[in-house]
Scaffold this motif. Structure first.
Motif, short mmCIF file in Angstrom:
data_model
loop_
_atom_site.label_atom_id
_atom_site.label_comp_id
_atom_site.label_asym_id
_atom_site.label_seq_id
_atom_site.Cartn_x
_atom_site.Cartn_y
_atom_site.Cartn_z
N VAL A 354 59.84 66.52 92.49
CA VAL A 354 58.38 66.52 92.62
C VAL A 354 57.88 67.96 92.73
N LYS A 355 58.55 68.75 93.55
CA LYS A 355 58.13 70.15 93.76
C LYS A 355 58.03 70.90 92.44
N ALA A 356 59.00 70.63 91.56
CA ALA A 356 59.05 71.35 90.28
C ALA A 356 57.85 71.03 89.40
N LYS A 357 57.13 69.97 89.73
CA LYS A 357 56.01 69.54 88.89
C LYS A 357 54.65 69.82 89.53
N GLU A 358 54.62 70.76 90.47
CA GLU A 358 53.34 71.06 91.13
C GLU A 358 52.27 71.53 90.13
N GLN A 359 52.69 72.31 89.15
CA GLN A 359 51.72 72.80 88.16
C GLN A 359 51.10 71.66 87.37
N GLU A 360 51.84 70.56 87.26
CA GLU A 360 51.32 69.40 86.53
C GLU A 360 50.53 68.46 87.43
#
Ligand code: AMP
Ligand code: GLY
Length: 425
Positions: A354-360
């Motif tokens: 989830v963290k890796a998709k903060e920009q999304e």
């Protein structure tokens, strides 16, 4: 500037995340914090009611702004303790936090200043409360006067239930001293909406609306909880309703508090019921909602530290609050058995996905978690809040539920109908 955040839940996690984006902030501390907050803040083991410990720490670390997330320290006077030491702090004084701390006070305030709310009576004598019930209409609503972790409200269908409720609250003291007084009020029906506002004593600035889901089970069944999920904005909170509330509820509440010598600075959370006869105040809170904050703050464009400082300085009129033109949904991942009995200590997998998709537009806010040698483990009833944004509510909801699948832990429990009301809008 160094900032100290007081609290340890999902609300404080989203506050820490947002404050970390401020251009005015050097270092963030959180007391006591949790495993998620550690990413943005140094967590220090000082209890939220240890006012001496908190103020001493703030002086030692040259904290320029302390932000109080939780109700208990606010109602207990933490802001007064900071101000007595000449420290800057965001939140209402003890005299103002009574707006949340005493439901009898808030009901009397609304009556005195003609702020629309349910008809009611206050009681400090259980015999009188029981006698009143004999002639009352059902269903009826019983409320313990003081703070009761959101659990001090009983909706009673029958006289029998209501009598038991009065006994529980006033005689058995199920909610402790919160039940020394109680409110008995008219049962209202309609859509519920939560509206958070910034207040500087005079000016009130309204944030985007949200809706909470308080019951544990799908279809609003089961026990009341701290909140199982939220969405923002509420499609039922129209511009017309907003206009009405600004004129008849928000500004009158702020003016009433000032007139009572209880000038309010900080957050007022208006819990509203949109009834057929118009909006009515169900309750006031003196802080951000949890998990309302987890859908409102990620949509806020302003530097939150500037807004908080304007509340302290009385310059909020100069600030224009701005929110993204989109939607957000937060689904709470809880421990099986919450809110009654549940296990702790299970390893949580998938947080990094989830963290890796903060920009999304995907976020995971920690509520009850702890860091151990095995990794981050469950440490409470509400464990995580998974928030996702989208261009509209339906997309945001689909995104949030997709993201809940990326996270695994033993006993993971969630509601599957967060935001279902969106379909009826
Ligand atoms: P409160 O803590 O006062 O917001 O109450 C908790 C919940 O009880 C609210 O979110 C409502 O769902 C419900 N509630 C409170 N007051 C009333 C009322 N007068 N009529 C119907 N439901 C109510
Ligand atoms: N979500 C409701 C509250 O924070 O009181």
């Amino acid at each position: 500037m160094n900032v100290l955040i007081v609290g340890s839940g999902g609300r404080e996690h989203v506050l820490a995340w947002k404050i970390s984006k401020s251009s005015h902030v050097d270092k963030i501390y959180c007391a006591p914090g949790n495993a998620g907050i550690e990413e943005y803040a140094e967590c220090v083991p000082i209890g939220v009611m240890d006012f001496e410990g908190l103020t001493a720490f703030a002086k030692e670390k040259e904290i320029g702004l302390t932000v109080i997330g939780m109700d208990d320290p606010l109602v207990g006077g933490v802001v007064d303790a900071f101000e007595a030491e000449g420290l800057r702090v965001f939140g209402p004084s003890k005299a103002a936090a009574i707006l949340e701390g005493s439901k009898a006070f808030s009901k009397d305030l609304m009556k005195k200043y003609n702020i629309p709310t349910a008809a009611y009576e206050n009681f400090d004598d259980p015999e009188k409360a029981l006698a009143y019930l004999e002639t009352a209409q059902f269903p009826i609503v019983l409320k313990a006067d003081g703070l009761a972790l959101g659990k001090g409200v009983l909706i009673c269908e029958t006289l029998e239930q209501a009598k038991d409720g009065v006994k529980e609250i006033m005689l058995d003291k199920k909610f402790g001293s919160a039940g020394n007084q109680m409110v008995i009020e008219e049962f209202l029906t309609g859509r519920e909406v939560s509206v958070l506002t910034f207040v500087d004593g005079n000016t009130v600035k309204v944030m985007t609306s949200a809706q909470d889901h308080k019951r544990a089970g799908d279809g609003d069944t089961g026990l009341n909880t701290g909140g199982m999920g939220t969405f923002s904005p509420s499609p039922f909170y129209t511009e017309e309703i907003d206009e009405f509330c600004r004129t008849h509820i928000y500004q009158p509440t702020v003016d009433a508090m000032r007139a009572e010598g209880r000038t309010f600075k900080g957050i007022i959370f208006f819990g509203l019921m949109l009834t057929e006869k118009g909006p009515r105040v169900l309750e006031y809170n003196a802080r951000f909602g949890d998990p309302e904050a987890q859908v409102v703050i990620p949509r806020m464009k302003n530097d939150i530290v500037e807004v908080m400082e304007a509340c302290i300085d009385g310059t909020l009129a100069d600030i224009e609050l701005e929110f993204e033109d989109n939607a957000a949904v937060c689904v709470v991942l809880a421990s099986e058995g919450y809110p009654v009995k549940y296990e702790k200590g299970y390893v949580i997998e998938g947080l990094d996905t989830v963290k890796a998709k903060e920009q999304e537009g995907y976020y995971v806010f920690h509520a009850g978690t702890k860091k151990t040698d095995q990794g981050i483990v469950t440490n409470g009833g509400r464990v995580l809040g998974v928030t996702a944004k989208g261009p509209d509510l339906k997309t945001a909801r689909a995104n949030a539920y997709r993201a809940t699948e990326w996270i695994q832990f033993q006993g993971k429990y969630m509601r599957h109908d967060i935001g279902k009301a969106i379909d009826e809008a």
